[in-house]
Design a protein around this motif. Sequence first.
Motif, PDB file in Angstrom:
ATOM      1  N   VAL A 111       0.846  -1.438  -0.347  1.00 45.03           N
ATOM      2  CA  VAL A 111       0.542   0.178   0.103  1.00 45.03           C
ATOM      3  C   VAL A 111       0.863   1.138  -0.041  1.00 45.03           C
ATOM      4  N   TYR A 112       0.721   1.952  -1.196  1.00 42.79           N
ATOM      5  CA  TYR A 112       1.508   3.288  -1.147  1.00 42.79           C
ATOM      6  C   TYR A 112       0.695   4.575  -0.871  1.00 42.79           C
ATOM      7  N   SER A 113       1.060   5.127   0.177  1.00 41.03           N
ATOM      8  CA  SER A 113       0.735   6.488   0.248  1.00 41.03           C
ATOM      9  C   SER A 113       1.148   7.206  -0.241  1.00 41.03           C
ATOM     10  N   LEU A 145       8.865   2.714 -12.941  1.00 38.19           N
ATOM     11  CA  LEU A 145      10.273   2.242 -14.000  1.00 38.19           C
ATOM     12  C   LEU A 145      10.979   1.121 -14.462  1.00 38.19           C
ATOM     13  N   TRP A 146      11.029   0.745 -15.553  1.00 39.78           N
ATOM     14  CA  TRP A 146      11.626  -0.027 -15.843  1.00 39.78           C
ATOM     15  C   TRP A 146      11.947  -0.409 -16.310  1.00 39.78           C
ATOM     16  N   GLY A 147      13.168  -1.197 -16.246  1.00 41.52           N
ATOM     17  CA  GLY A 147      15.309  -1.234 -16.287  1.00 41.52           C
ATOM     18  C   GLY A 147      14.932  -2.266 -16.923  1.00 41.52           C
ATOM     19  N   GLU A 171      12.748 -13.795 -19.950  1.00 37.84           N
ATOM     20  CA  GLU A 171      14.243 -13.251 -19.944  1.00 37.84           C
ATOM     21  C   GLU A 171      14.053 -11.705 -18.855  1.00 37.84           C
ATOM     22  N   SER A 172      12.385 -10.929 -19.027  1.00 37.13           N
ATOM     23  CA  SER A 172      12.204 -10.300 -18.056  1.00 37.13           C
ATOM     24  C   SER A 172      11.618 -10.250 -17.097  1.00 37.13           C
ATOM     25  N   ARG A 173      12.236 -11.170 -16.775  1.00 41.07           N
ATOM     26  CA  ARG A 173      10.904 -11.213 -14.874  1.00 41.07           C
ATOM     27  C   ARG A 173      12.448 -11.208 -14.090  1.00 41.07           C
TER      28      ARG A 173
HETATM   29  C1  MD5 Z   1       4.933  -2.543  -8.028  1.00 42.89           C
HETATM   30  N1  MD5 Z   1       5.997  -4.275  -7.101  1.00 42.89           N
HETATM   31  O1  MD5 Z   1       4.157  -1.796  -8.628  1.00 42.89           O
HETATM   32  C2  MD5 Z   1       5.863  -3.657  -8.005  1.00 42.89           C
HETATM   33  C3  MD5 Z   1       4.580  -4.606  -9.068  1.00 42.89           C
HETATM   34  C4  MD5 Z   1       7.568  -5.159  -5.759  1.00 42.89           C
HETATM   35  C5  MD5 Z   1       7.461  -4.900  -6.870  1.00 42.89           C
HETATM   36  O2  MD5 Z   1       8.332  -4.280  -7.694  1.00 42.89           O
HETATM   37  O3  MD5 Z   1       8.436  -5.886  -5.482  1.00 42.89           O
HETATM   38  O4  MD5 Z   1       6.696  -5.747  -4.805  1.00 42.89           O
HETATM   39  S1  MD5 Z   1       5.828  -5.575  -9.447  1.00 42.89           S
HETATM   40  C6  MD5 Z   1       6.849  -5.256 -10.759  1.00 42.89           C
HETATM   41  C7  MD5 Z   1       7.488  -6.289 -11.254  1.00 42.89           C
HETATM   42  C8  MD5 Z   1       8.111  -7.906 -11.493  1.00 42.89           C
HETATM   43  C9  MD5 Z   1       8.723  -8.338 -11.974  1.00 42.89           C
HETATM   44  C10 MD5 Z   1       9.488  -8.079 -12.871  1.00 42.89           C
HETATM   45  C11 MD5 Z   1       9.423  -6.605 -13.175  1.00 42.89           C
HETATM   46  C12 MD5 Z   1       8.174  -5.949 -12.450  1.00 42.89           C
HETATM   47  N2  MD5 Z   1      10.591  -6.047 -14.172  1.00 42.89           N
HETATM   48  O5  MD5 Z   1      11.435  -6.879 -14.713  1.00 42.89           O
HETATM   49  O6  MD5 Z   1      10.090  -4.908 -14.437  1.00 42.89           O
HETATM   50  O7  MD5 Z   1       4.633  -2.310  -6.178  1.00 42.89           O
END
Ligand code: MD5
Length: 202
Positions: A111-113, A145-147, A171-173
Amino acid sequence: QPQQFGATAYYLPGFVEQSAPSIIEAVRSCVRQAPLRHFSTPGGRKMSVLSSNCGEYGWVSDNKGYRYQQLDPVTERPWPEMPQVIKKAAIAAAKDCGFSQFEPDACLINVYSTGAAMGLHQDKDESDFSQPIVSFSFGLPVTFLWGGSRRTTKPAKIELKHGDVLVWGGESRLHFHGVKALAEGHHTLTSNVRINLTLRKR
Ligand code: MD5
Ligand code: FE
């Protein structure tokens, strides 16, 4: 329908919008049994998000490190069972992206405030990286942010809105990712917060 934005990363806008009220109600029931808390990092800082879990296993963090465990360290009881409405939606989302074998046994509730953020990191506390990760967003929007596979790759920005789903596999995992600080706002279903559910197989 899923939009592919990496070799094996998928964006499903609005996939859980219709089921949002029942999923959010199920989350409220979970956090009544396993209260939200700020996890401490191994480095001794506190995370800005409030967290809990449901499912057979929960992701926890403390001065000893990150891990999955069956008991909630606060209540010393098992985590609440993963609500079917959450588990079924995650399996359906994974299936739509070609992951027909997804069996989530852990659901992290974040939960983000206002001002809460998550720095760039990798999810690598799981044992089987062939299993995807499914993430649901509810309430206030946030910049995700997607690195890349290295921390130094400049991340792409994705605006995550209420009801959106992301699926990461292959691979994106293991890509670096994070969340920018939440801006102040109001949403009818969550008032002043963003709720993220991250479903994984531990
Ligand atoms: C979030 N939460 O939006 C994200 C959603 C966490 C977290 O990162 O660890 O609690 S999970 C997004 C995610 C998972 C696995 C791989 C990648 C993104 N990715 O390669 O960008 O609060
Ligand atoms: Fe993550």
